[in-house]
Design an enzyme around this catalytic site. Structure first.
Site, PDB file in Angstrom:
ATOM      1  N   ASP A 110       0.792  -1.032  -0.109  1.00  0.00           N
ATOM      2  CA  ASP A 110      -0.055   0.016   0.060  1.00  0.00           C
ATOM      3  C   ASP A 110       0.737   1.235   0.042  1.00  0.00           C
ATOM      4  OD1 ASP A 110      -2.484  -1.509   0.172  1.00  0.00           O
ATOM      5  OD2 ASP A 110      -2.473  -1.446   2.257  1.00  0.00           O
ATOM      6  N   TYR A 154       5.970  -9.915   7.205  1.00  0.00           N
ATOM      7  CA  TYR A 154       5.925  -8.315   7.208  1.00  0.00           C
ATOM      8  C   TYR A 154       6.183  -8.128   8.595  1.00  0.00           C
ATOM      9  CZ  TYR A 154       3.193  -7.685   2.804  1.00  0.00           C
ATOM     10  OH  TYR A 154       2.483  -7.439   1.660  1.00  0.00           O
TER      11      TYR A 154
END
Length: 268
Positions: free
Chosen positions: A55, A109
């Site tokens: 994103d 992540y």
């Protein structure tokens, strides 16, 4: 076919994937390949794919792109036409049918959560309840692919709590909503039972739903491909270290100036 590891500071970009009239990491990579003569008249090189979309504002250490590359295109050659905050640093020759998206077995992540006052034990308890195979439909805007097998952990690093999440893949905004949920539990704003409600079958929308944590502290830390070993390019690694160290120093200077302003206002 060659796969490249790409590290980037995502803050200047509207995400990884190309978008009309928005600066993206992917556009930056393809523009460099066009300047280097790798693309020719094509929009993307043959076989091109990326490990995944990040994103706006999200950074990466191990974003992976693969395509049919000329022999001379090493990571350091790739970097010749990339800005300092986007660096290729390792590569691997891969089979002709390799696909950087579909062949990724595991994505990891890390979220650097500024959390000096959070209860680490409560955060770990929330992560433990989220780990395993779960339906995360209340933690994403996706309607499909919401069942995932998650590994989750966190480590205290001074004022920061580093949350690590790993799975074969993640639904849209899932990582950042998990962080928002465990932060609420760790702060005492939500109880542990909220995790069960979020994982339950009932849709939770509006005020009952989980917000999305900010993007900037999130890093795509690793993408694993079975049987593929990436070889770091020493010159490219040195270039990346220098470039990101400069950005770290810029951040430290910004933080120091902000601290003086805050302290000065307090003392006025």
């Amino acid at each position: 076919m060659r796969a490249f590891r790409i590290a980037y500071d995502g803050r200047p970009y509207a995400g990884f994937q190309r978008q009309p009239d928005q600066p993206t990491v992917e556009d930056t990579l393809l523009d460099a390949l066009r300047t280097l003569g790798v693309l020719g008249d094509d929009d993307v090189p043959p076989g091109y794919a990326a490990a995944g979309r990040t994103d706006a504002g999200v950074s990466a250490l191990a974003q992976t792109v693969a395509f049919e590359a000329p022999d001379w295109l090493t990571p350091v050659a790739f970097n010749a036409d990339l800005p300092g905050h986007v660096r290729a640093w390792a590569s691997a020759d891969v089979p002709a049918d390799f696909h950087a998206t579909h062949d990724a077995a595991r994505r990891t992540y890390r979220y650097h959560l500024y959390a000096p006052a959070l209860d680490d034990g409560r955060v770990r308890a929330a992560l433990d309840r989220l780990a395993g195979e779960r339906d995360f439909h209340n933690l994403t805007t996706d309607d499909e692919g919401t069942v995932r097998r998650l590994d989750a952990d966190c480590v205290r690093d001074g004022d920061f709590l580093v949350v690590t999440l790993a799975a074969g893949g993640f639904a849209r905004h899932m990582v950042r909503r998990i962080v928002a949920l465990v932060r609420a539990v760790g702060s005492g704003a939500s109880d542990l039972d909220r995790v069960a409600r979020v994982l339950g079958p009932e849709p939770l929308d509006g005020p009952a739903g989980v917000p999305t944590a900010p993007a900037t502290p999130l890093v795509l830390a690793d993408v694993a491909y079975p049987g593929v070993t990436f070889a770091p390019d020493p010159d490219a690694v040195a270039s990346a270290r220098e470039a990101f160290t400069e950005r770290r120093i810029d951040g430290l200077v910004t933080a120091r100036v902000a601290r003086e302003l805050a302290d000065g206002v307090d003392g006025a």
